[in-house]
Design a protein around this motif. Structure first.
Motif, PDB file in Angstrom:
ATOM      1  N   ASP A  75       3.006   4.352  -7.751  1.00 30.21           N
ATOM      2  CA  ASP A  75       3.773   5.380  -7.056  1.00 30.21           C
ATOM      3  C   ASP A  75       3.823   5.023  -5.580  1.00 30.21           C
ATOM      4  O   ASP A  75       2.793   5.006  -4.911  1.00 30.21           O
ATOM      5  CB  ASP A  75       3.107   6.757  -7.216  1.00 30.21           C
ATOM      6  N   ARG A  76       4.984   4.740  -5.074  1.00 30.61           N
ATOM      7  CA  ARG A  76       5.119   4.358  -3.666  1.00 30.61           C
ATOM      8  C   ARG A  76       5.081   5.585  -2.745  1.00 30.61           C
ATOM      9  O   ARG A  76       4.521   5.541  -1.683  1.00 30.61           O
ATOM     10  CB  ARG A  76       6.436   3.624  -3.441  1.00 30.61           C
ATOM     11  N   ASN A  77       5.678   6.663  -3.204  1.00 26.73           N
ATOM     12  CA  ASN A  77       5.775   7.837  -2.343  1.00 26.73           C
ATOM     13  C   ASN A  77       4.438   8.545  -2.156  1.00 26.73           C
ATOM     14  O   ASN A  77       4.302   9.398  -1.306  1.00 26.73           O
ATOM     15  CB  ASN A  77       6.827   8.818  -2.875  1.00 26.73           C
ATOM     16  N   GLU A  81      -2.230   2.185  -2.140  1.00 25.88           N
ATOM     17  CA  GLU A  81      -2.208   0.795  -1.718  1.00 25.88           C
ATOM     18  C   GLU A  81      -2.458  -0.111  -2.913  1.00 25.88           C
ATOM     19  O   GLU A  81      -3.411   0.100  -3.668  1.00 25.88           O
ATOM     20  CB  GLU A  81      -3.274   0.548  -0.662  1.00 25.88           C
ATOM     21  N   VAL A  82      -1.613  -1.118  -3.050  1.00 27.47           N
ATOM     22  CA  VAL A  82      -1.729  -2.047  -4.163  1.00 27.47           C
ATOM     23  C   VAL A  82      -3.091  -2.734  -4.139  1.00 27.47           C
ATOM     24  O   VAL A  82      -3.753  -2.858  -5.167  1.00 27.47           O
ATOM     25  CB  VAL A  82      -0.583  -3.082  -4.123  1.00 27.47           C
ATOM     26  N   ASP A 106       4.120  -4.136  -9.640  1.00 28.45           N
ATOM     27  CA  ASP A 106       3.302  -4.452  -8.468  1.00 28.45           C
ATOM     28  C   ASP A 106       2.070  -5.281  -8.792  1.00 28.45           C
ATOM     29  O   ASP A 106       1.561  -6.016  -7.947  1.00 28.45           O
ATOM     30  CB  ASP A 106       2.823  -3.147  -7.798  1.00 28.45           C
ATOM     31  N   ARG A 134       2.206   4.487 -11.808  1.00 21.25           N
ATOM     32  CA  ARG A 134       3.407   5.189 -12.244  1.00 21.25           C
ATOM     33  C   ARG A 134       3.863   4.723 -13.614  1.00 21.25           C
ATOM     34  O   ARG A 134       4.327   5.503 -14.436  1.00 21.25           O
ATOM     35  CB  ARG A 134       4.531   4.962 -11.224  1.00 21.25           C
TER      36      ARG A 134
END
Length: 154
Positions: A75-77, A81-82, A106, A134
């Protein structure tokens, strides 16, 4: 490979082929004296080119015959952090490999499990407890045709 002497490349190829051979055997295989070979190997270790030595394990003999390849999207939003998720995944003993990737997903994860029930347990007890994932896509590896840890380009 820039600035790497050919003799060092021969040493690396030999160690990839058999990391347990004695220094005398290695020296003979690459055409050096034992002391020259030992010095070059130490230099490669100290510089970080050789990062370590290990054993190849038959996971099936240990009760984990299945390899699962997993792609994860975060989830980017939510600001996850990856690198943090990768670090969490890397702590699990059944995880063989974790890579940050480009593209639709990712993270790439390689795990060994005891069949579909073992994979279900990995999902339930490990993966699904990590916040920020996600989407996932899994594939069971049916057969491996090559499984190398390292290579020296020719």
């Amino acid at each position: 490979m820039p600035n790497m002497p050919e003799v060092d490349l021969r040493i690396l190829r030999e160690l990839i082929r058999d990391g347990r051979q004695s220094n005398a055997q290695l020296a003979e295989a690459v055409g050096l004296s034992a002391s020259q070979c030992w010095q070059r190997v130490k230099k490669l270790e100290n510089s970080g080119v050789i990062q370590g030595y290990g054993a190849r394990i038959d996971h099936e003999a240990l009760g984990a015959p299945e390899t699962v390849l997993i792609e994860l999207a975060l989830d980017r939003n939510e600001g996850f952090e990856v690198a943090a998720v990768c670090s969490q995944l890397a702590r699990f003993p059944e995880v063989l490999e974790v890579r940050m990737t480009s593209g639709e997903f990712d993270i790439f994860v390689k795990v060994v499990v005891s069949g579909t029930r073992g994979y279900e347990a990995f999902l339930r007890e490990r993966l699904y407890k990590i916040s920020g994932i996600r989407q996932s896509r899994s594939s069971f590896s049916l057969r491996s045709y090559k499984n190398e840890v390292s290579t020296v380009p020719f």
